[in-house]
Motif scaffolding. Sequence first.
Motif, mmCIF file in Angstrom:
data_model
loop_
_atom_site.group_PDB
_atom_site.id
_atom_site.type_symbol
_atom_site.label_atom_id
_atom_site.label_comp_id
_atom_site.label_asym_id
_atom_site.label_seq_id
_atom_site.Cartn_x
_atom_site.Cartn_y
_atom_site.Cartn_z
ATOM 1 N N SER A 122 0.838 -1.201 0.000
ATOM 2 C CA SER A 122 0.000 0.000 0.000
ATOM 3 C C SER A 122 0.875 1.254 0.000
ATOM 4 N N LEU A 123 0.585 2.167 -0.951
ATOM 5 C CA LEU A 123 1.315 3.435 -1.041
ATOM 6 C C LEU A 123 0.307 4.578 -1.080
ATOM 7 N N ASN A 124 0.390 5.468 -0.092
ATOM 8 C CA ASN A 124 -0.545 6.587 0.034
ATOM 9 C C ASN A 124 0.187 7.896 -0.248
ATOM 10 N N LEU A 125 -0.190 8.534 -1.367
ATOM 11 C CA LEU A 125 0.387 9.831 -1.747
ATOM 12 C C LEU A 125 -0.696 10.892 -1.884
ATOM 13 N N ASN A 126 -1.786 10.740 -1.142
ATOM 14 C CA ASN A 126 -2.893 11.694 -1.226
ATOM 15 C C ASN A 126 -2.444 13.089 -0.810
ATOM 16 N N TYR A 127 -2.839 14.081 -1.611
ATOM 17 C CA TYR A 127 -2.612 15.497 -1.302
ATOM 18 C C TYR A 127 -1.136 15.788 -0.991
ATOM 19 N N SER A 128 -0.261 15.270 -1.825
ATOM 20 C CA SER A 128 1.176 15.444 -1.574
ATOM 21 C C SER A 128 1.972 15.903 -2.783
ATOM 22 N N VAL A 129 1.499 15.608 -3.991
ATOM 23 C CA VAL A 129 2.316 15.814 -5.184
ATOM 24 C C VAL A 129 1.977 17.152 -5.836
ATOM 25 N N SER A 130 2.965 18.025 -5.955
ATOM 26 C CA SER A 130 2.754 19.314 -6.626
ATOM 27 C C SER A 130 2.756 19.097 -8.130
ATOM 28 N N PRO A 131 2.169 20.029 -8.906
ATOM 29 C CA PRO A 131 2.167 19.881 -10.374
ATOM 30 C C PRO A 131 3.567 19.716 -10.964
ATOM 31 N N ALA A 132 4.557 20.341 -10.348
ATOM 32 C CA ALA A 132 5.927 20.253 -10.874
ATOM 33 C C ALA A 132 6.488 18.840 -10.778
ATOM 34 N N ALA A 133 5.970 18.040 -9.864
ATOM 35 C CA ALA A 133 6.503 16.691 -9.644
ATOM 36 C C ALA A 133 5.660 15.604 -10.293
ATOM 37 N N THR A 134 4.638 15.997 -11.066
ATOM 38 C CA THR A 134 3.736 15.006 -11.653
ATOM 39 C C THR A 134 4.461 14.062 -12.608
ATOM 40 N N ALA A 135 5.272 14.612 -13.505
ATOM 41 C CA ALA A 135 6.014 13.777 -14.451
ATOM 42 C C ALA A 135 7.013 12.884 -13.718
ATOM 43 N N GLN A 136 7.642 13.410 -12.679
ATOM 44 C CA GLN A 136 8.586 12.624 -11.891
ATOM 45 C C GLN A 136 7.866 11.481 -11.172
ATOM 46 N N LEU A 137 6.645 11.740 -10.734
ATOM 47 C CA LEU A 137 5.862 10.700 -10.063
ATOM 48 C C LEU A 137 5.647 9.515 -10.992
ATOM 49 N N SER A 138 5.323 9.802 -12.254
ATOM 50 C CA SER A 138 5.099 8.737 -13.229
ATOM 51 C C SER A 138 6.336 7.869 -13.376
ATOM 52 N N ASP A 139 7.514 8.496 -13.456
ATOM 53 C CA ASP A 139 8.757 7.738 -13.583
ATOM 54 C C ASP A 139 9.033 6.916 -12.330
ATOM 55 N N ALA A 140 8.757 7.499 -11.163
ATOM 56 C CA ALA A 140 9.044 6.805 -9.906
ATOM 57 C C ALA A 140 8.129 5.596 -9.695
ATOM 58 N N LEU A 141 6.878 5.703 -10.181
ATOM 59 C CA LEU A 141 5.927 4.605 -9.971
ATOM 60 C C LEU A 141 6.144 3.461 -10.949
ATOM 61 N N ASN A 142 6.639 3.770 -12.132
ATOM 62 C CA ASN A 142 6.832 2.739 -13.151
ATOM 63 C C ASN A 142 8.165 2.033 -12.953
ATOM 64 N N THR A 143 8.229 1.304 -11.834
ATOM 65 C CA THR A 143 9.442 0.575 -11.481
ATOM 66 C C THR A 143 9.076 -0.828 -11.034
ATOM 67 N N GLN A 144 9.947 -1.758 -11.314
ATOM 68 C CA GLN A 144 9.712 -3.147 -10.920
ATOM 69 C C GLN A 144 9.725 -3.326 -9.409
ATOM 70 N N SER A 145 10.282 -2.363 -8.683
ATOM 71 C CA SER A 145 10.311 -2.462 -7.219
ATOM 72 C C SER A 145 8.917 -2.460 -6.613
#
Length: 326
Positions: A122-145
């Motif tokens: 379970s990963l909870n990122l509610n109300y945490s990600v700014s618009p500037a980090a949206t693209a970075q979030l996609s890269d961080a989530l798309n990992t085999q880990s």
Amino acid sequence: MCLLFSPVRMDDACPSSCICTRGLRTVTCRDGDYTEVPRDMPKWTSTLTLTGSNISTLQRDAFMTNGTELEMTTLSLSYNGIQAIEPYAFLGLSRLHSLDLSHNQLEFISSRAFHGLPDLRSLNLNYSVSPAATAQLSDALNTQSLRNLHRLELAGNKLTSIPLERLDVFNLHELVLINNSIEIIGEENVTSLYQQRRIRVYLSLNPFRCSCELEAFYYWLKNSSQCLDAGRLLCSEPEAKRGIPVEKLRGEEVDCMNENLEAVSYVFLGIVLALIGVVFLMVLYLNRGGIKRWLNNIREACRDQMEVYHYRYEQDSDPRLANVAV
């Protein structure tokens, strides 16, 4: 004597401003003055709740103590003002099942931020990600880990799309996307949802644009039970459909073929009217001589008629002319 007075690390030592319960294997640190994760965490810690501090950056190996991995399974870091997550920040937490990073202010998320979490469920990122980090979030989530991730919460982050390139690389069972800025769910995402039927999605409080671009999503919503809050999905645009539940729309309202045909019909009508106008102008041009003569004849007839009216008016207004006429 040297051994007697040298500092000794006690496994049961509790960090300052924290409450440690050995029996429950929990450590709770609320509203402290921490600027980083305490390094003197008891090795037996299974659940750590660290909230209300001012931890601006989760540094690499933030949870490693002298190279020793912790047995932690639950970690809550909400409301800490975290702005950045560096690579391998959670290294040493290979047994972690639940991670709560909600209500922070993430502006930077490394693409390797979540490496070393093979058992995370379970990963909870509610109300945490700014618009500037949206693209970075996609890269961080798309990992085999994160291949064993079951529940992903991304509510309230102003996302405009699902930040997952593919859903089949995860073991997702629940995806929470409530209260974002999603207007359209693309056909590629819809296809992935059809294929991953175990996933349950939450999408309410998004400003859906109910045009023909929503066609694939509309039919998925009508034919699938995967969206558990489907009845609360409302149209935001166009104005005529605002507030209408997406699933209550008629098929023709989101049918791209009908919308395209309607656009084509208006274009065709415009072309026909333009051709009629051109033909009319050509007729006028070719008959300009006859039209000129016709206008001159009308003008002469009007002049003669006006002279008759003028003569009669003079007779009626002058009695002498009237007697002469008699």
